[in-house]
Design an enzyme around this catalytic site. Structure first.
Site, PDB file in Angstrom:
ATOM      1  N   GLU A  81       0.807  -1.234   0.000  1.00  0.00           N
ATOM      2  CA  GLU A  81       0.000   0.000   0.000  1.00  0.00           C
ATOM      3  C   GLU A  81       0.831   1.271   0.000  1.00  0.00           C
ATOM      4  O   GLU A  81       0.515   2.218  -0.710  1.00  0.00           O
ATOM      5  CB  GLU A  81      -0.935   0.032   1.220  1.00  0.00           C
ATOM      6  CG  GLU A  81      -2.248  -0.721   1.036  1.00  0.00           C
ATOM      7  CD  GLU A  81      -2.095  -2.218   1.153  1.00  0.00           C
ATOM      8  OE1 GLU A  81      -0.983  -2.679   1.482  1.00  0.00           O
ATOM      9  OE2 GLU A  81      -3.091  -2.927   0.927  1.00  0.00           O
TER      10      GLU A  81
ATOM     11  N   HIS B 141     -10.232  -5.446  10.768  1.00  0.00           N
ATOM     12  CA  HIS B 141     -10.847  -5.270   9.458  1.00  0.00           C
ATOM     13  C   HIS B 141     -12.173  -4.526   9.525  1.00  0.00           C
ATOM     14  O   HIS B 141     -12.961  -4.602   8.590  1.00  0.00           O
ATOM     15  CB  HIS B 141     -11.086  -6.640   8.805  1.00  0.00           C
ATOM     16  CG  HIS B 141      -9.820  -7.297   8.342  1.00  0.00           C
ATOM     17  ND1 HIS B 141      -8.919  -7.846   9.199  1.00  0.00           N
ATOM     18  CD2 HIS B 141      -9.308  -7.462   7.095  1.00  0.00           C
ATOM     19  CE1 HIS B 141      -7.898  -8.341   8.511  1.00  0.00           C
ATOM     20  NE2 HIS B 141      -8.106  -8.123   7.227  1.00  0.00           N
TER      21      HIS B 141
END
Lengths: 396, 336
Positions: free
Chosen positions: B57, B126
């Site tokens: 990322e 998450h």
């Protein structure tokens, strides 16, 4: 050097007979050489390579180029030293990271590329900005937080930009500029421009994870990016051997080829950058490690002598100073006299002083600038000052 | 139209209209998108414009921002916004602040998009909602669509906008279907950034919400209506800029406010809305502002605990009744 003195002191009739006798070429040395006749000079040391064939040590140059190297580096040197004084006089605040000693990297790189190629670097960016065409007035004004600054006084020392000349800053977060630079190269390839990006970083940033992430993607996607590690051997106060298990930064790309270059030799830098530009347009990324040195500490708040000896600093200045090297080359090839070079330096000193005086005249930004440029399109929304009942603005 | 289709069609139309628009992220290409949002785009636009990235990322977000510096219009997809934390330096320091630091020389026309907030049973790492984190940062625009109309109109606006936009989708909404008008389906359709939508008009209490919580708030409004409480439901759509005028106008009409969000309570979106109302419309409030938020804990896995960690329709109803001074027995007596 008696001949040189004679030539410079009088453009008299004495010149002609001497000229014929000694049969100079038709562009025999004028008082200040603007000749573009090719000249070949050897780099101080050969290149060391990793997974590629190194370029030749013989660099093609011209008298005009060598003189411009001298002038440009001397200007950068004088500018940084003047910034040191301004900082001590408290006219420059916050951070100020000086580049003196490293000038050959900025100047050699510019000689190999065009303004359509892109450069992005970290916070030691004053000279890189000047190399891209930034003016002394813009530099000093920005450093002092004035309107005439390249970022209207809103960026400061670490945030110089010049987009129309391909200079994308000026970044304060160590290592962040490397993925950004790979992104510029991505966009260049996407736009089919046959141009490249040089992403510069230091030995301190060389261990950043994001660098390897971006390098992996650049190699996978064959991006035309050149990673230049300006290895001045100290990341702030930490010597390279204490920070990197492997300080052979030109090899750290592993599957990406690399070249180690004497970063104090502007001609070697030029040769390496020329080689690198051709390489990446065909083969994807390459790493150039520039072996260089900074005379100042990391920043103005670092004396630079607690983690290295004064002998080391003066030793480098004696043996490897980039400006002195070019001076020697110019004098050895009789391209200018010592006096002419000293005159350049005096001129440069005056230019710098004038720019500082002008910068001091430039006003600080208007209060309304506080809210300018937060967005390109502010959509008429409100922004607030410290006391939102007192200070509100509508963003256009 | 399903929200998933709405997003896909918006991406497709904007990529078709402007060759500078491109999409990059994990699995966006050959896999057709982790949640199938980018289905068919690789086939249509090719691997130069739909780019599968490695799981890095920080690297690919930086590359996206650099491409935006140069003038391209990248859309960077985060598989979920939880992973955006790995790249947050580029979102804030490289994207959000650059126009300001360069005094407008360099603009950053980038969109960061992906699912935000809780899904179902995916656990603590998450499930976080990042709306308040990103919305606190000057230089960013932060959008949160609810319906398919929102998804189409706001994503198109985000892609066309010259500033960095954080576009917070919701995984559980992807499969939900909403009616859409012909106007919404037109390729020129666009919604304005910074404007909230009154989803349901009312006169007794204002309830603000965004993303999935808008659906919950609308259900709460139905229940409240049976009790004679007419709730006005505001779909924020835009977290930054926040549509303060719309919220204030509504509260000046109803005199009562409940804010609803999925994210953590402290320093959340509701806290900002509450402060804004107190500053601009204090005299109009007939009751303290009520906040309904996610619980102040990392998201648990067990289904019953997860349910307790997120706002439910009952919570919104109860808070609205409190704001209308109709009390309910305390939660201690209730079981789930």
């Amino acid at each position: 050097m008696a001949l040189a003195h004679l030539t410079s002191s009088s453009r008299s009739n004495l010149l002609k007979p001497l000229a014929t006798v000694l049969s100079y070429t038709d562009s025999f040395r004028r008082p200040i050489s603007t000749s573009t006749d090719p000249l070949t000079i050897e780099t101080s040391v050969p290149f060391t390579s990793h997974k590629c064939e190194p370029p030749s040590r013989s660099v093609e140059t011209t008298p005009q180029e060598l003189i411009s190297f001298f002038r440009d580096m001397a200007t950068m040197r004088r500018m940084e030293i003047a910034a040191d004084s301004l900082y001590k006089a408290k006219l420059i605040r916050g951070f100020c990271h000086l580049y003196d000693g490293q000038e050959a990297v900025a100047v050699g790189m510019e000689a190999a590329i065009t303004k359509k190629d892109c450069i992005i670097t970290a916070y030691r960016d004053h000279c890189t900005f000047v190399g891209r065409g930034g003016t002394l007035l813009e530099v000093f004004s920005e450093l002092m937080g004035r309107q005439a600054g390249c970022s209207n006084g809103k960026g400061g020392s670490m945030h110089f930009y010049r987009k129309d000349a391909g200079f994308y800053g000026g970044h304060g977060i160590v290592g962040a500029q490397v993925p950004l630079g790979c992104g510029l190269a991505f966009a260049q390839k996407y736009s089919k421009g046959e141009t490249v990006t040089f992403a510069l970083y230091g030995d301190g940033a060389a261990n950043q994870g994001q660098l390897f992430e971006a390098l992996n993607i650049s190699a996978l996607w064959d991006l035309p990016v050149i990673l230049i590690c300006e290895n001045n051997h100290y990341g702030m106060g930490t010597a390279e051997w204490r920070a990197s298990k492997s300080p052979a930064y030109y090899k750290r790309g592993d599957y990406v080829p690399g070249l180690k270059v004497d970063g104090m030799d502007a001609l070697a830098v030029k040769q390496a950058c020329k080689f690198a530009k051709e390489h990446v347009l065909r083969n994807g990324p390459i790493i150039l490690e520039m072996d260089t040195y900074r005379y100042h500490g990391h920043s103005m708040s670092d004396p630079g002598s607690t983690y290295r000896t004064r002998d080391e600093i003066s030793g480098v200045r004696q043996e490897r100073d980039p400006i002195e090297r070019i001076r020697k080359v110019i004098l050895a090839h009789d391209l200018a006299t010592e006096k002419e070079l000293k005159d350049f330096e005096k001129e440069i000193r005056k230019e710098v002083d004038q720019a500082i005086a002008q910068a001091k005249e430039s006003p600080m930004p208007e209060p309304s600038e506080l809210f300018a440029n937060v967005y390109v399109k502010g959509l008429g929304t409100e922004a607030f000052g410290a006391d939102r009942k007192e200070v509100r603005a509508v963003l256009p | 139209m399903m929200v998933r289709e709405a997003l896909n069609s918006a991406l497709d139309e904007e990529m078709s209209a402007d060759p500078k628009v491109l999409l990059m992220g994990e699995e966006v290409g050959e896999y057709q998108g982790a949640y199938k949002i980018s289905k068919g785009l690789l086939e249509k636009y090719g691997p130069e414009r739909v780019l599968d990235t490695p799981i890095t990322e920080a690297g690919f977000t930086g590359i996206g921002v650099g491409a935006a510096f140069y003038g391209l219009k990248p859309i960077v997809e985060f598989m979920t916004f939880n992973f955006s934390m790995q790249a947050i330096d580029h979102i804030i320091n490289s994207a959000a602040k650059t126009s300001y630091m360069s005094a407008g020389q360099i603009s950053v026309p980038i969109v960061f998009r992906g699912p935000n907030g809780a899904a179902a049973g995916v656990g603590a790492q998450h499930s976080q909602c990042y709306a308040s984190w990103y919305a606190s940062c000057p230089g960013l625009k932060v959008l949160a669509p609810y319906s398919s109309e929102d998804a189409r109109g706001l994503l198109k606006a985000a892609i066309r906008d010259p500033d960095p936009v954080v576009f917070l989708e919701n995984e559980l909404l992807y499969g939900e279907s909403f009616p859409v008008s012909a106007e919404v389906l037109d390729s020129s359709f666009c919604l304005p950034i910074g404007k909230a939508k009154i989803e349901r008009e009312g006169k007794d209490v204002t309830i603000t919400a965004f993303s999935k919580m808008v659906g919950y708030a609308l259900k709460a409004a139905e229940i409240l209506a049976k009790d004679g409480i007419s709730a006005e439901i505001i779909n924020l759509r835009s977290i930054r800029p926040l549509d303060r005028p719309a919220i204030n106008a509504s509260v000046r009409k109803t005199n009562r406010l409940v804010t609803v969000e999925e994210g953590f309570p402290q320093h959340g979106v509701g806290a900002e809305i509450c402060a804004s109302i107190i500053e601009d419309s204090f005299g109009y409030l007939d009751a303290p502002v009520e906040r309904i938020t996610g619980a102040d804990v990392p998201m648990p896995y067990a289904a019953n605990l997860e349910r307790m960690a997120l706002p439910q329709v009952d919570d919104i109803v109860r808070a609205a009744r409190r704001a209308c001074y109709r009390s309910v027995p305390m939660a201690a007596a209730q079981s789930y």
